[in-house]
Motif scaffolding. Structure first.
Motif, mmCIF file in Angstrom:
data_model
loop_
_atom_site.group_PDB
_atom_site.id
_atom_site.type_symbol
_atom_site.label_atom_id
_atom_site.label_comp_id
_atom_site.label_asym_id
_atom_site.label_seq_id
_atom_site.Cartn_x
_atom_site.Cartn_y
_atom_site.Cartn_z
ATOM 1 N N THR A 1 -13.681 -0.032 -20.378
ATOM 2 C CA THR A 1 -13.356 1.379 -20.622
ATOM 3 C C THR A 1 -13.240 2.038 -19.254
ATOM 4 N N TYR A 2 -12.096 2.642 -19.004
ATOM 5 C CA TYR A 2 -11.805 3.160 -17.666
ATOM 6 C C TYR A 2 -11.898 4.687 -17.634
ATOM 7 N N HIS A 3 -12.499 5.200 -16.560
ATOM 8 C CA HIS A 3 -12.548 6.658 -16.350
ATOM 9 C C HIS A 3 -11.688 7.059 -15.164
ATOM 10 N N GLU A 4 -11.735 6.266 -14.096
ATOM 11 C CA GLU A 4 -10.929 6.516 -12.892
ATOM 12 C C GLU A 4 -10.385 5.178 -12.416
ATOM 13 N N THR A 5 -9.227 5.203 -11.747
ATOM 14 C CA THR A 5 -8.701 3.965 -11.181
ATOM 15 C C THR A 5 -9.299 3.780 -9.784
ATOM 16 N N ALA A 6 -10.048 2.700 -9.602
ATOM 17 C CA ALA A 6 -10.599 2.384 -8.278
ATOM 18 C C ALA A 6 -9.484 1.813 -7.414
ATOM 19 N N CYS A 7 -9.600 2.007 -6.102
ATOM 20 C CA CYS A 7 -8.557 1.550 -5.170
ATOM 21 C C CYS A 7 -9.199 0.836 -3.990
ATOM 22 N N ALA A 8 -8.359 0.102 -3.249
ATOM 23 C CA ALA A 8 -8.826 -0.561 -2.035
ATOM 24 C C ALA A 8 -9.489 0.486 -1.134
ATOM 25 N N GLY A 9 -10.589 0.082 -0.501
ATOM 26 C CA GLY A 9 -11.311 0.984 0.387
ATOM 27 C C GLY A 9 -12.467 1.689 -0.310
ATOM 28 N N GLU B 1 0.818 -1.216 0.000
ATOM 29 C CA GLU B 1 0.000 0.000 0.000
ATOM 30 C C GLU B 1 0.856 1.272 0.000
ATOM 31 N N GLU B 2 1.959 1.238 0.734
ATOM 32 C CA GLU B 2 2.797 2.441 0.786
ATOM 33 C C GLU B 2 3.384 2.748 -0.592
ATOM 34 N N ALA B 3 3.791 1.694 -1.288
ATOM 35 C CA ALA B 3 4.333 1.888 -2.640
ATOM 36 C C ALA B 3 3.253 2.477 -3.556
ATOM 37 N N ALA B 4 2.021 1.970 -3.415
ATOM 38 C CA ALA B 4 0.914 2.478 -4.244
ATOM 39 C C ALA B 4 0.685 3.959 -3.950
ATOM 40 N N LYS B 5 0.713 4.312 -2.648
ATOM 41 C CA LYS B 5 0.480 5.711 -2.270
ATOM 42 C C LYS B 5 1.583 6.615 -2.803
ATOM 43 N N SER B 6 2.818 6.103 -2.775
ATOM 44 C CA SER B 6 3.928 6.940 -3.250
ATOM 45 C C SER B 6 3.813 7.191 -4.752
ATOM 46 N N LEU B 7 3.017 6.350 -5.445
ATOM 47 C CA LEU B 7 2.806 6.552 -6.880
ATOM 48 C C LEU B 7 1.517 7.345 -7.160
ATOM 49 N N GLY B 8 0.897 7.827 -6.094
ATOM 50 C CA GLY B 8 -0.260 8.707 -6.279
ATOM 51 C C GLY B 8 -1.618 8.036 -6.161
ATOM 52 N N TYR B 9 -1.653 6.725 -5.857
ATOM 53 C CA TYR B 9 -2.937 6.054 -5.669
ATOM 54 C C TYR B 9 -3.387 6.214 -4.209
ATOM 55 N N ARG B 10 -4.680 6.196 -3.958
ATOM 56 C CA ARG B 10 -5.204 6.325 -2.587
ATOM 57 C C ARG B 10 -4.846 5.110 -1.747
ATOM 58 N N SER B 11 -4.770 3.967 -2.391
ATOM 59 C CA SER B 11 -4.392 2.699 -1.750
ATOM 60 C C SER B 11 -4.029 1.758 -2.897
ATOM 61 N N LEU B 12 -4.035 0.441 -2.662
ATOM 62 C CA LEU B 12 -3.731 -0.492 -3.755
ATOM 63 C C LEU B 12 -4.728 -0.278 -4.905
ATOM 64 N N PRO B 13 -4.247 -0.111 -6.138
ATOM 65 C CA PRO B 13 -5.182 0.052 -7.257
ATOM 66 C C PRO B 13 -5.835 -1.280 -7.642
ATOM 67 N N VAL B 14 -7.049 -1.188 -8.149
ATOM 68 C CA VAL B 14 -7.755 -2.364 -8.676
ATOM 69 C C VAL B 14 -7.126 -2.696 -10.034
ATOM 70 N N PRO B 15 -6.511 -3.884 -10.196
ATOM 71 C CA PRO B 15 -5.868 -4.210 -11.477
ATOM 72 C C PRO B 15 -6.877 -4.184 -12.641
ATOM 73 N N PRO B 16 -6.378 -4.051 -13.872
ATOM 74 C CA PRO B 16 -7.266 -3.786 -15.019
ATOM 75 C C PRO B 16 -8.463 -4.722 -15.154
ATOM 76 N N THR B 17 -8.279 -6.012 -14.890
ATOM 77 C CA THR B 17 -9.405 -6.927 -15.132
ATOM 78 C C THR B 17 -10.199 -7.249 -13.866
ATOM 79 N N PHE B 18 -9.808 -6.682 -12.715
ATOM 80 C CA PHE B 18 -10.432 -7.108 -11.458
ATOM 81 C C PHE B 18 -11.868 -6.604 -11.290
ATOM 82 N N LEU B 19 -12.265 -5.567 -12.031
ATOM 83 C CA LEU B 19 -13.665 -5.105 -11.924
ATOM 84 C C LEU B 19 -14.613 -6.243 -12.282
ATOM 85 N N PHE B 20 -14.198 -7.053 -13.248
ATOM 86 C CA PHE B 20 -14.981 -8.232 -13.638
ATOM 87 C C PHE B 20 -15.188 -9.150 -12.431
ATOM 88 N N CYS B 21 -14.131 -9.311 -11.626
ATOM 89 C CA CYS B 21 -14.210 -10.192 -10.455
ATOM 90 C C CYS B 21 -15.117 -9.593 -9.389
#
Lengths: 139, 153
Positions: free
Chosen positions: B92-100, B42-62
């Motif tokens: 088609t993505y508009h925003e990257t969803a994140c954990a939480g 999570e810290e690495a994700a935050k340092s890259l500007g994400y709120r928390s771990l990002p949802v990987p590209p295909t995980f919305l399906f899951c």
């Protein structure tokens, strides 16, 4: 991505390929639990046989996830605007899937830099598993 | 089995909400062999500007699989699961969803067509994903192909 980095990407550029390890039954079981996709055709050989298959088949979405890894290994996920594929052949136990990408188009629209990448995943026998494209954009 | 026509377009699947759980994202990363820090630390994700771990590209399906019965519409339409294959998938993505994040899904059938004299029937089910406050996260389309004369009939 700055102007210079974008300029360096040429149409025809091959992305680093992503090669997944041969698919085991255990890998499908773990994916079944982790993905929430409990369709028995992927883990229950009795069900697979009743549906006319010789064995269970991999989740297409696992193969797409591997193709997604090829993209995110190359560019940050936030750049991906669209990811669109067709599944072409079933993936069986033991197959090692290799995902490939080639930059096919570059254009700038509304001050955004775009790339269109053709995506193709194959088994080791050369049979295509999925094909499609991804659109990436950069501010 | 039934031959479906365009009347199926507009068929709605139940709306639902789901929280993106960090543990599930980590398990998914494990399942696809993903070890990049941004997806597991999570810290690495935050340092890259994400709120928390990002949802990987295909995980919305899951995430859609977490609703009560993701195969409900196939059951209701009496489509035998053993004759169904996943023919295509697009996001088609508009925003990257994140954990939480809590995400709202609503789904509908947006297209129906057939090939080979109805031997193969295709149904396209679209999910619309948004944040609770309404901002769009993504749309994703699952195309299934039904083998009308499959053994499961």
């Amino acid at each position: 991505m700055n102007e210079e980095q974008y300029e360096e990407i040429q149409v025809g550029l091959h992305l680093p390929a992503f090669e997944a390890p041969p698919l085991s039954r255990q890998a499908l079981a773990i994916y079944c639990g982790a993905s929430g996709d409990h369709n028995p055709i992927h883990v229950d050989i009795d069900f697979a046989k009743s549906a006319g298959l010789e064995d269970v088949i991999a989740h297409g979405m696992l193969v797409m996830a591997y193709a997604g890894r090829m993209l995110t290994n190359w560019m940050p996920q936030s750049a991906i605007r669209n990811f669109d594929i067709r599944f072409l052949n079933m993936t069986e136990i033991g197959e090692a899937i290799c995902s490939n990408g080639v930059v096919r188009e570059k254009f700038i629209e509304a001050n955004q830099k775009f790339l269109i990448v053709e995506v193709l995943a194959k088994g080791q026998d050369g049979l295509n598993k999925l094909s499609g494209s991804a659109t990436l954009s950069f501010p | 089995m039934k031959i479906f026509g365009k009347e199926l377009i507009g068929y709605q699947t139940p709306k639902f909400q789901v929280e993106v759980e960090k543990g599930k994202l980590k398990l998914f990363s494990k399942a696809i062999g993903e070890m990049a820090a941004v997806y597991v630390d999570e810290e690495a994700a935050k340092s890259l500007g994400y709120r928390s771990l990002p949802v990987p590209p295909t995980f919305l399906f899951c995430l859609e699989m977490e609703r009560a019965d993701p195969y409900d519409w196939m059951l209701e339409l009496e489509i035998p699961l053993g004759n169904v294959l996943h023919a295509g998938q697009s996001f088609t993505y508009h925003e990257t969803a994140c954990a939480g994040d809590i995400l709202q899904f609503s789904g509908e059938i947006i297209d129906v067509y057939s090939k080979k004299n109805n031997e193969l029937q295709f149904i396209v089910h679209r999910n619309y994903v948004c944040f609770l406050e309404g901002a769009a996260v993504a749309e994703f389309d699952r195309t299934v192909v039904i083998q009308t004369r499959g053994k499961g009939n």
